[in-house]
Write an enzyme that holds these catalytic residues in place. Structure first.
Site, short mmCIF file in Angstrom:
data_model
loop_
_atom_site.label_atom_id
_atom_site.label_comp_id
_atom_site.label_asym_id
_atom_site.label_seq_id
_atom_site.Cartn_x
_atom_site.Cartn_y
_atom_site.Cartn_z
N GLY A 282 1.39 -24.89 1.60
CA GLY A 282 1.67 -25.13 3.02
C GLY A 282 1.18 -24.07 3.97
N ASP B 112 5.24 -21.40 5.57
CA ASP B 112 5.10 -22.37 6.65
C ASP B 112 6.44 -22.70 7.31
OD1 ASP B 112 6.04 -23.65 4.39
OD2 ASP B 112 4.45 -25.14 4.30
N ASP C 278 13.57 -24.00 5.24
CA ASP C 278 14.44 -25.16 5.37
C ASP C 278 15.82 -24.77 4.83
OD1 ASP C 278 15.05 -27.88 5.81
OD2 ASP C 278 14.41 -28.47 3.83
N LEU D 24 12.42 -19.23 -0.56
CA LEU D 24 12.14 -17.82 -0.27
C LEU D 24 13.15 -16.87 -0.91
CD1 LEU D 24 10.70 -17.58 3.32
CD2 LEU D 24 9.57 -17.21 1.13
N ASP E 24 2.87 -30.77 4.66
CA ASP E 24 2.49 -32.08 4.14
C ASP E 24 3.66 -33.05 4.10
OD1 ASP E 24 3.71 -30.57 1.95
OD2 ASP E 24 3.28 -32.37 0.79
N ARG F 72 -2.11 -32.28 5.94
CA ARG F 72 -2.06 -30.84 6.19
C ARG F 72 -3.05 -30.41 7.27
NH1 ARG F 72 1.02 -28.53 2.01
NH2 ARG F 72 0.89 -29.56 0.00
#
Ligand code: IMP
Ligand code: MG
Length: 179
Positions: free
Chosen positions: A43, A103, A106, A111, A162, A168
Site C-alpha cells: 500500500g 498508507d 486502521d 503496525l 487497494d 492502487r
C-alpha cells in the site's frame, strides 16, 4: 468490484501538500542523521516514492530505503486475526533511526506487530509515518508520529491503497459509500 470508487475523499493536490509539510518536519528532525526508511508493502509504495523525493528536495539525502511486507487483510475489508510477516528487511538496524511508512492505520494491529518485531533489531529509534488514520477503528493504542489525514470509518482506495488488490494507481484517494 471491477470499477474504482467514484467519490474523491482527498484530491491529489492536498495529498502532495501534506507530504510536503510533513517532509519538512522529518527533514528537520533527521538533519545530519543517516535514516532508514521502511515502506510497508504494497500500500505505501506510491506514498514512499513521493515522500523520498520530497525529503530529497528538503535536503535529506542520507537515506537507505527498504520495504517490508505484512499481511493484515485476506479478503476485501475483513481483517485476519494475526498480521503475518511476509517480507523482512536484511538491513542492519542496530543503533540506526528508522522511519516506517504506512498508507493507513486502521485497527492498529499491523503496525503494533511490526514495531514490536523491529524493536528486537535494536534500532536507535522507530518513528511512524502514516498518510491516513481511522482512530475510530482502533483496537490497540497506537498513534503515528506523522499523520497526513484523520478520516472517518470509510473504505478508501487509490494512492497505493487497494480494494481486493485493485485501484492502487489513482492519484486521488477515493472512497466507497457503504453498500
Ligand atoms: P490495521 O492493522 O487494522 O491498522 O490495518 C492496516 C492495513 O489495513 C493497512 O495497511 C491497509 O492495507 C489495510 N486497510 C485498512 N483500511 C483500509 C482502507 O480503507 N482501504 C484499503 N486498505 C485498508
Ligand atoms: Mg497496508
Amino acid at each position: 468490484m471491477d470499477k474504482p470508487a467514484e467519490d474523491v475523499l482527498i484530491p491529489r493536490e492536498k495529498i502532495q501538500a501534506k507530504i510536503q509539510e510533513l517532509a519538512k518536519e522529518i527533514a528537520k528532525r533527521y538533519k545530519d542523521k543517516s535514516l532508514i526508511v521502511l515502506a510497508v508493502l504494497n500500500g505505501s509504495t506510491l506514498l514512499a516514492a513521493d515522500l523520498l523525493r520530497t525529503l530529497w528536495q528538503e535536503g535529506l539525502t542520507d537515506i537507505i530505503f527498504d520495504t517490508i511486507a505484512i499481511r493484515s487483510y485476506t479478503h476485501g475489508t475483513e481483517a485476519t486475526q494475526e498480521p503475518e510477516l511476509l517480507k523482512n528487511t536484511t538491513l542492519d538496524l542496530v543503533g540506526r533511526p528508522v522511519l516506517v511508512v504506512e498508507d493507513i492505520i486502521d485497527t492498529g494491529q499491523t503496525l503494533t506487530t511490526l514495531v514490536k518485531f523491529l524493536q528486537r533489531r535494536h534500532p536507535a529509534s522507530i518513528e511512524i509515518f502514516t498518510l491516513l488514520s481511522k482512530p475510530s477503528r482502533r483496537k490497540v493504542t497506537l498513534e503515528a508520529d506523522y499523520t497526513g489525514f484523520i478520516i472517518d470509518d470509510l473504505w478508501v482506495e487509490g494512492y497505493g491503497l487497494d480494494t481486493n488488490g485493485k485501484f492502487r494507481g489513482s492519484p486521488d484517494i477515493l472512497y466507497r459509500k457503504a453498500s
